[in-house]
Enzyme design. Sequence first.
Site, PDB file in Angstrom:
ATOM      1  N   ARG A  83       0.839  -1.210   0.000  1.00 25.56           N
ATOM      2  CA  ARG A  83       0.000   0.000   0.000  1.00 25.56           C
ATOM      3  C   ARG A  83       0.863   1.245   0.000  1.00 25.56           C
ATOM      4  NH1 ARG A  83      -4.641   0.219   4.426  1.00 25.56           N
ATOM      5  NH2 ARG A  83      -3.326  -0.818   5.942  1.00 25.56           N
ATOM      6  N   ARG A  89      -6.068  -1.758   1.430  1.00 25.27           N
ATOM      7  CA  ARG A  89      -5.501  -3.038   1.007  1.00 25.27           C
ATOM      8  C   ARG A  89      -6.238  -3.551  -0.236  1.00 25.27           C
ATOM      9  NH1 ARG A  89      -5.554  -3.412   6.786  1.00 25.27           N
ATOM     10  NH2 ARG A  89      -3.458  -3.646   7.633  1.00 25.27           N
ATOM     11  N   ASP A 149      -2.847  -8.390  13.317  1.00 25.97           N
ATOM     12  CA  ASP A 149      -3.818  -7.458  13.910  1.00 25.97           C
ATOM     13  C   ASP A 149      -3.951  -7.698  15.419  1.00 25.97           C
ATOM     14  OD1 ASP A 149      -4.289  -6.421  11.386  1.00 25.97           O
ATOM     15  OD2 ASP A 149      -5.894  -7.836  10.955  1.00 25.97           O
ATOM     16  N   ARG A 152      -1.049  -6.147  17.195  1.00 25.34           N
ATOM     17  CA  ARG A 152      -1.257  -4.692  17.312  1.00 25.34           C
ATOM     18  C   ARG A 152      -2.280  -4.396  18.416  1.00 25.34           C
ATOM     19  NH1 ARG A 152      -1.073  -3.714  10.788  1.00 25.34           N
ATOM     20  NH2 ARG A 152       1.148  -3.259  10.704  1.00 25.34           N
ATOM     21  N   HIS A 176      -9.095  -8.665   7.240  1.00 24.59           N
ATOM     22  CA  HIS A 176      -7.844  -7.962   7.569  1.00 24.59           C
ATOM     23  C   HIS A 176      -7.889  -6.514   7.063  1.00 24.59           C
ATOM     24  CE1 HIS A 176      -3.641  -7.330   8.326  1.00 24.59           C
ATOM     25  NE2 HIS A 176      -3.266  -7.382   7.069  1.00 24.59           N
TER      26      HIS A 176
HETATM   27  N1  APR Z   1       7.549 -13.102  -8.030  1.00 22.50           N
HETATM   28  C1  APR Z   1       8.415 -12.877  -7.010  1.00 22.50           C
HETATM   29  N2  APR Z   1       8.526 -11.687  -6.395  1.00 22.50           N
HETATM   30  C2  APR Z   1       7.753 -10.683  -6.810  1.00 22.50           C
HETATM   31  C3  APR Z   1       6.828 -10.840  -7.890  1.00 22.50           C
HETATM   32  C4  APR Z   1       6.739 -12.112  -8.495  1.00 22.50           C
HETATM   33  N3  APR Z   1       5.897 -12.365  -9.499  1.00 22.50           N
HETATM   34  N4  APR Z   1       6.201  -9.653  -8.068  1.00 22.50           N
HETATM   35  C5  APR Z   1       6.696  -8.789  -7.162  1.00 22.50           C
HETATM   36  N5  APR Z   1       7.635  -9.408  -6.420  1.00 22.50           N
HETATM   37  C6  APR Z   1       8.467  -8.853  -5.345  1.00 22.50           C
HETATM   38  C7  APR Z   1       8.981  -7.453  -5.644  1.00 22.50           C
HETATM   39  O1  APR Z   1      10.091  -7.499  -6.532  1.00 22.50           O
HETATM   40  C8  APR Z   1       9.334  -6.954  -4.254  1.00 22.50           C
HETATM   41  O2  APR Z   1      10.707  -7.174  -3.928  1.00 22.50           O
HETATM   42  O3  APR Z   1       7.699  -8.691  -4.152  1.00 22.50           O
HETATM   43  C9  APR Z   1       8.435  -7.783  -3.314  1.00 22.50           C
HETATM   44  C10 APR Z   1       7.454  -6.924  -2.555  1.00 22.50           C
HETATM   45  O4  APR Z   1       8.188  -6.153  -1.669  1.00 22.50           O
HETATM   46  P1  APR Z   1       7.803  -4.666  -1.245  1.00 22.50           P
HETATM   47  O5  APR Z   1       7.498  -3.876  -2.459  1.00 22.50           O
HETATM   48  O6  APR Z   1       8.861  -4.176  -0.302  1.00 22.50           O
HETATM   49  O7  APR Z   1       6.429  -4.880  -0.462  1.00 22.50           O
HETATM   50  P2  APR Z   1       6.250  -5.340   1.069  1.00 22.50           P
HETATM   51  O8  APR Z   1       6.182  -4.132   1.926  1.00 22.50           O
HETATM   52  O9  APR Z   1       7.205  -6.402   1.386  1.00 22.50           O
HETATM   53  O10 APR Z   1       4.770  -5.930   1.017  1.00 22.50           O
HETATM   54  C11 APR Z   1       4.492  -7.139   0.333  1.00 22.50           C
HETATM   55  O11 APR Z   1       2.789  -7.798   1.874  1.00 22.50           O
HETATM   56  O12 APR Z   1       1.859  -6.654   3.670  1.00 22.50           O
HETATM   57  C12 APR Z   1       1.707  -7.005   2.322  1.00 22.50           C
HETATM   58  O13 APR Z   1       0.433  -5.173   1.405  1.00 22.50           O
HETATM   59  C13 APR Z   1       1.691  -5.799   1.414  1.00 22.50           C
HETATM   60  O14 APR Z   1       0.934  -6.966  -0.549  1.00 22.50           O
HETATM   61  C14 APR Z   1       2.066  -6.406   0.102  1.00 22.50           C
HETATM   62  C15 APR Z   1       3.037  -7.511   0.497  1.00 22.50           C
END
Ligand code: APR
Length: 313
Positions: A83, A89, A149, A152, A176
Amino acid sequence: MSKITIIGAGNVGATCADVIVSRELADEVVLLDIKEGISEGKAMDIMQTAALREFNTRLTGVTNDYSATEKSDIVVITSGIPRKPGMSREDLIGTNANIVKSVTENILKYSPDAILVMISNPMDTMTYLTIKTGNLPKNKVIGMGGTLDSSRFKYYLSKALNVPASEIQGFVIGGHGDTTMIPLIRFATYNGIPVSELLSQEQIDKVVADTMVGGATLTKLLGTSAWYAPGAACASLVESVIRDQKRVLPCCVALDGEYEQKDIALGVPVVLGKNGWEKIVDYKLNDAEQALFNKSAEAVRNMNGVLSEMKIV
Ligand code: APR
């Protein structure tokens, strides 16, 4: 030999890997990301703390090489977009559904018996998607949101009571989402004493409100969604499964009539052990709580409907 794979080496995935290896929850941990180099780099960085933190779990980072994930006991899925401030979400659904679906297909090719832990948001819908498309026994798909949750919720209760968070018992059930989660005040206690006997109504209302916007508050402050608490919550859930601890944690699981709902995945307290979620614990909600749960289910069901509108399920 136990093995855990984490998909997505971003904020949540890497934090989760860090907690899992530092607590030696498995012999081997694999961190996989689609982005070149990131998982290798983060895995190397974490492994360079092994001498300092005295752990002996081996963490390997790979770029999209699913063969390295072969025979994983548990796979945690965090891949997707997080997000940004002002987003719910739910806004992530289209992008993350396609990512989660293709990741799950790849995982199951190499680890058909794995237990899957869903973190990507909107987590209730991603869990439902995986149940619908993964063709797995329902006990092997576990959504993580309620554990986070609830942590928290306990933190805000501990702040209001000025006691350690570890002395608080409490559950958040339902969806969630910021408006769909249900902090169950009636079952929250400080060492067995109902918190309703210790806090004013005004204090209770504030704890509930702070819990419900807990994630959004952090997204506003950080510019992206949180990672320390999600990573730690995921590790607690994984620990109960891999060590067969039978802890009760609220998780998003397939409901088949329990809590008056079916054909949906929603947060309820479950026993977590080596078979995944092994039992749903029935907290016997009162009418007001059940009405909130039904309302939460309705909102999540509407969101799940987007998956069929988009022809993803
Ligand atoms: N295969 C593997 N990795 C992927 C793919 C894929 N097809 N698509 C995206 N990614 C990787 C991205 O390259 C990135 O490194 O997923 C990672 C996501 O990391 P962030 O952008 O740092 O996001 P993050 O804060 O870790 O959140 C991930 O968890 O809490 C939830 O809402 C949040 O949906 C989100 C997820």
